[in-house]
Design an enzyme around this catalytic site. Sequence first.
Site: not given
Length: 182
Positions: A7, A69, A141
């Site tokens: 991420d 992502e 996260d």
Amino acid sequence: MRILGIDPGLQTTGFGVIEADGPRLSYVASGTIKTNAVATGDLPARLKIIFDGVCEVAGRYGAQCAAVEIVFVNVNPQSTLLLGQARGAAITALVSRDLAVSEYTALQMKKAVVGHGHAKKEQVQHMVQRLLSLPAEPGKDAADALGLAIMHAHANVSFEAMSRSTTLQRRQHAQFKGSRTY
């Protein structure tokens, strides 16, 4: 298969590593790579921390593939560009370790993990905890990174099943009419 989820973030990059054995998933590791030790204006140094951190995580945990992502466009274009550079540093680190990289949106990940694409971060944390049988909820996260890895594990199982059940054959001829193929 060992999957590394990333991420990306300029200040905090989350990572999560899972082991996928068919539909069975098990937790390996998760955490964050923080760049706050470097001055906010020193972008190259921050990108180097992200690059080095992702390389270290991929090597330490023996990742075989990765899921990252996809950046969405923020209201502030400058923030989007900076986030894109952090993402680029992470992807470059993964590719430098010869890992196959798959990309998913936050909406896709949330839909796969929680059941709807507009889930809150807390819902993602809770579902990741349940899916991986963790003793406590991971950080936000790290939970997003683990969610990406979980989503990739599920998508990979589906893609493998499709490849076994059908063979795609190339069309020998086609007729184009009004932007459609017949």
